[in-house]
Design a protein around this motif. Structure first.
Motif, PDB file in Angstrom:
ATOM      1  N   ILE A  89       0.813  -1.223   0.030  1.00 37.91           N
ATOM      2  CA  ILE A  89      -0.111   0.107  -0.006  1.00 37.91           C
ATOM      3  C   ILE A  89       0.941   1.136  -0.105  1.00 37.91           C
ATOM      4  N   ALA A  90       1.967   1.454   0.761  1.00 33.79           N
ATOM      5  CA  ALA A  90       2.939   2.579   0.938  1.00 33.79           C
ATOM      6  C   ALA A  90       3.408   2.825  -0.476  1.00 33.79           C
ATOM      7  N   HIS A  91       3.917   1.619  -1.085  1.00 34.88           N
ATOM      8  CA  HIS A  91       4.675   1.512  -2.356  1.00 34.88           C
ATOM      9  C   HIS A  91       3.707   2.298  -3.397  1.00 34.88           C
ATOM     10  N   ASN A  92       2.227   1.970  -3.415  1.00 33.63           N
ATOM     11  CA  ASN A  92       1.341   2.292  -4.281  1.00 33.63           C
ATOM     12  C   ASN A  92       1.265   3.649  -4.220  1.00 33.63           C
ATOM     13  N   LEU A  93       0.822   3.906  -2.915  1.00 32.55           N
ATOM     14  CA  LEU A  93       0.921   5.651  -2.706  1.00 32.55           C
ATOM     15  C   LEU A  93       2.206   6.276  -3.198  1.00 32.55           C
ATOM     16  N   SER A  94       3.406   5.773  -2.793  1.00 34.29           N
ATOM     17  CA  SER A  94       4.392   6.529  -3.251  1.00 34.29           C
ATOM     18  C   SER A  94       4.394   6.663  -4.906  1.00 34.29           C
ATOM     19  N   VAL A  95       4.035   5.459  -5.730  1.00 32.90           N
ATOM     20  CA  VAL A  95       4.157   5.638  -7.161  1.00 32.90           C
ATOM     21  C   VAL A  95       3.291   6.863  -7.460  1.00 32.90           C
ATOM     22  N   VAL A  96       1.798   6.727  -6.964  1.00 32.22           N
ATOM     23  CA  VAL A  96       0.795   7.778  -7.464  1.00 32.22           C
ATOM     24  C   VAL A  96       1.207   8.989  -7.105  1.00 32.22           C
ATOM     25  N   HIS A  97       1.933   9.115  -5.960  1.00 28.86           N
ATOM     26  CA  HIS A  97       2.502  10.621  -5.337  1.00 28.86           C
ATOM     27  C   HIS A  97       3.538  11.195  -6.476  1.00 28.86           C
ATOM     28  N   GLY A  98       4.543  10.217  -6.863  1.00 30.35           N
ATOM     29  CA  GLY A  98       5.572  10.620  -7.970  1.00 30.35           C
ATOM     30  C   GLY A  98       4.970  10.877  -9.296  1.00 30.35           C
ATOM     31  N   PHE A  99       3.725  10.187  -9.549  1.00 32.56           N
ATOM     32  CA  PHE A  99       3.102  10.581 -10.802  1.00 32.56           C
ATOM     33  C   PHE A  99       2.627  11.903 -11.068  1.00 32.56           C
ATOM     34  N   TYR A 100       2.063  12.252  -9.893  1.00 27.68           N
ATOM     35  CA  TYR A 100       1.475  13.764  -9.802  1.00 27.68           C
ATOM     36  C   TYR A 100       2.526  14.670  -9.746  1.00 27.68           C
ATOM     37  N   ALA A 101       3.617  14.486  -9.028  1.00 26.42           N
ATOM     38  CA  ALA A 101       4.676  15.399  -8.781  1.00 26.42           C
ATOM     39  C   ALA A 101       5.399  15.535 -10.210  1.00 26.42           C
ATOM     40  N   PHE A 102       5.362  14.700 -10.937  1.00 19.86           N
ATOM     41  CA  PHE A 102       6.302  14.642 -12.298  1.00 19.86           C
ATOM     42  C   PHE A 102       5.044  15.606 -13.074  1.00 19.86           C
ATOM     43  N   HIS A 103       4.061  15.474 -13.167  1.00 24.61           N
ATOM     44  CA  HIS A 103       3.123  16.241 -14.191  1.00 24.61           C
ATOM     45  C   HIS A 103       2.897  17.783 -13.611  1.00 24.61           C
ATOM     46  N   LEU A 104       2.890  17.743 -12.073  1.00 24.07           N
ATOM     47  CA  LEU A 104       2.839  19.110 -11.595  1.00 24.07           C
ATOM     48  C   LEU A 104       4.130  19.834 -11.922  1.00 24.07           C
ATOM     49  N   HIS A 105       5.454  19.120 -12.079  1.00 28.90           N
ATOM     50  CA  HIS A 105       6.626  20.111 -12.475  1.00 28.90           C
ATOM     51  C   HIS A 105       6.311  20.632 -13.841  1.00 28.90           C
ATOM     52  N   PHE A 106       5.530  19.987 -14.770  1.00 29.50           N
ATOM     53  CA  PHE A 106       5.222  20.669 -16.109  1.00 29.50           C
ATOM     54  C   PHE A 106       3.930  21.105 -16.340  1.00 29.50           C
ATOM     55  N   GLY A 107       3.075  21.719 -15.184  1.00 26.80           N
ATOM     56  CA  GLY A 107       2.133  22.309 -15.094  1.00 26.80           C
ATOM     57  C   GLY A 107       1.016  21.615 -15.624  1.00 26.80           C
ATOM     58  N   ARG A 108       0.969  20.353 -15.464  1.00 25.81           N
ATOM     59  CA  ARG A 108      -0.334  19.446 -15.707  1.00 25.81           C
ATOM     60  C   ARG A 108      -0.810  18.902 -14.554  1.00 25.81           C
ATOM     61  N   GLY A 109      -1.963  18.489 -14.469  1.00 28.46           N
ATOM     62  CA  GLY A 109      -2.885  17.962 -13.438  1.00 28.46           C
ATOM     63  C   GLY A 109      -3.362  18.701 -12.543  1.00 28.46           C
ATOM     64  N   PRO A 110      -3.848  17.948 -11.388  1.00 27.42           N
ATOM     65  CA  PRO A 110      -4.447  19.049 -10.272  1.00 27.42           C
ATOM     66  C   PRO A 110      -3.209  20.088  -9.737  1.00 27.42           C
ATOM     67  N   VAL A 111      -3.417  20.930  -9.169  1.00 25.73           N
ATOM     68  CA  VAL A 111      -2.557  21.669  -8.449  1.00 25.73           C
ATOM     69  C   VAL A 111      -2.066  21.102  -6.992  1.00 25.73           C
ATOM     70  N   VAL A 112      -2.968  20.506  -6.354  1.00 26.85           N
ATOM     71  CA  VAL A 112      -2.499  19.786  -5.002  1.00 26.85           C
ATOM     72  C   VAL A 112      -2.419  18.256  -5.532  1.00 26.85           C
ATOM     73  N   ASN A 113      -1.264  17.681  -4.882  1.00 25.97           N
ATOM     74  CA  ASN A 113      -1.210  16.301  -5.075  1.00 25.97           C
ATOM     75  C   ASN A 113      -2.297  15.571  -4.441  1.00 25.97           C
ATOM     76  N   PRO A 114      -2.862  14.477  -4.940  1.00 28.40           N
ATOM     77  CA  PRO A 114      -4.050  14.010  -4.312  1.00 28.40           C
ATOM     78  C   PRO A 114      -3.537  12.695  -3.373  1.00 28.40           C
ATOM     79  N   VAL A 115      -2.172  12.605  -3.204  1.00 26.73           N
ATOM     80  CA  VAL A 115      -1.753  11.910  -2.217  1.00 26.73           C
ATOM     81  C   VAL A 115      -1.047  12.611  -1.119  1.00 26.73           C
ATOM     82  N   PRO A 116      -1.679  12.571   0.179  1.00 26.53           N
ATOM     83  CA  PRO A 116      -1.088  13.572   1.254  1.00 26.53           C
ATOM     84  C   PRO A 116       0.373  13.265   1.356  1.00 26.53           C
ATOM     85  N   ASP A 117       0.846  14.448   1.778  1.00 25.67           N
ATOM     86  CA  ASP A 117       2.557  14.441   1.966  1.00 25.67           C
ATOM     87  C   ASP A 117       2.596  14.617   3.561  1.00 25.67           C
TER      88      ASP A 117
END
Length: 226
Positions: A89-117
């Motif tokens: 479960i922790a690995h899955n959340l880390s993968v999803v968090h990294g996915f949205y952090a990558f797209h946020l770097h390029f200005g895509r996706g939601p402004v707030v990462n859906p996985v809490p930090d």
């Protein structure tokens, strides 16, 4: 995935990330939410499903195999439980968090990462020397508790281990009475560790000390002037 390949990661890592992202997108398709509109609510749905759903990989077991979560009498190690492990479960959340952090770097996706930090974890990990001990920190919301296995115990402390197990069993019974299914799963995992260590300590007590053939030094050496 291309960014992972450019980062020279292992092909097995890419495969693991791909499976976790596929699980995430299947959930989004099931609730009819686009990945750009995902929020923390979808993350909570994913975590709730992983904590309650059976793991299909556990079905590849022979008919005479031990029940999931029990301790093997031969090895003294707990068998994998029927559901998803907290590390999965922790690995899955880390993968999803990294996915949205990558797209946020390029200005895509939601402004707030859906996985809490965890801000506490970031503060604890900032400016830390490798020789310093790890600083304690609180885990982020929705993160599974990763229980570390205990070290080897002294066989003379088995009575204390029995007390700990009795306390865990009482807490498990209360969780069953209250309907806390997630707490029951966590306590089942915790119970597997003292049972495993009990079997390990009993084997160590039955085996005895190993003779390494080390020579014994005389108390008074001729060359030390004694």
């Amino acid at each position: 995935m291309r960014d992972l390949l450019l980062g020279d990661v292992s092909p097995l890592t890419c495969r693991s990330y791909g499976h976790d992202l596929l699980r995430w997108f299947r959930l989004l398709w099931a609730v009819d939410v686009g990945w750009e509109q995902a929020t923390e609510a979808e993350t909570a749905t994913l975590v709730g499903w992983l904590r309650s759903a059976p793991n299909p990989q556990r079905r590849r077991r022979p008919m005479d195999a031990l029940a999931a979560g029990t301790v093997s009498p031969k090895t003294g190690k707990p068998t994998l439980r029927s559901g998803y492990a907290p590390r999965t479960i922790a690995h899955n959340l880390s993968v999803v968090h990294g996915f949205y952090a990558f797209h946020l770097h390029f200005g895509r996706g939601p402004v707030v990462n859906p996985v809490p930090d965890s801000r506490s974890r970031r503060r604890a990990s900032a400016h830390v020397s490798p020789i310093e001990p790890a600083r304690p920190h609180r885990r982020a919301r929705l993160r599974a508790c990763i229980r570390c296995p205990m070290l080897s115990i002294n066989p003379r402390l088995l009575l204390r281990l029995d007390e700990l197990e009795a306390d865990l069993l009482a807490r498990r019974q209360r969780a069953i009475d209250e309907g806390w299914r997630g707490e029951v799963d966590g306590l089942d995992l915790t119970l597997s560790f003292p049972r495993s260590k009990r079997a390990q300590a009993q084997r160590a007590a039955a085996t005895g000390k190993a003779d390494l053939g080390m020579p014994t030094l005389p108390r008074h050496h001729p060359g030390n002037g004694a």
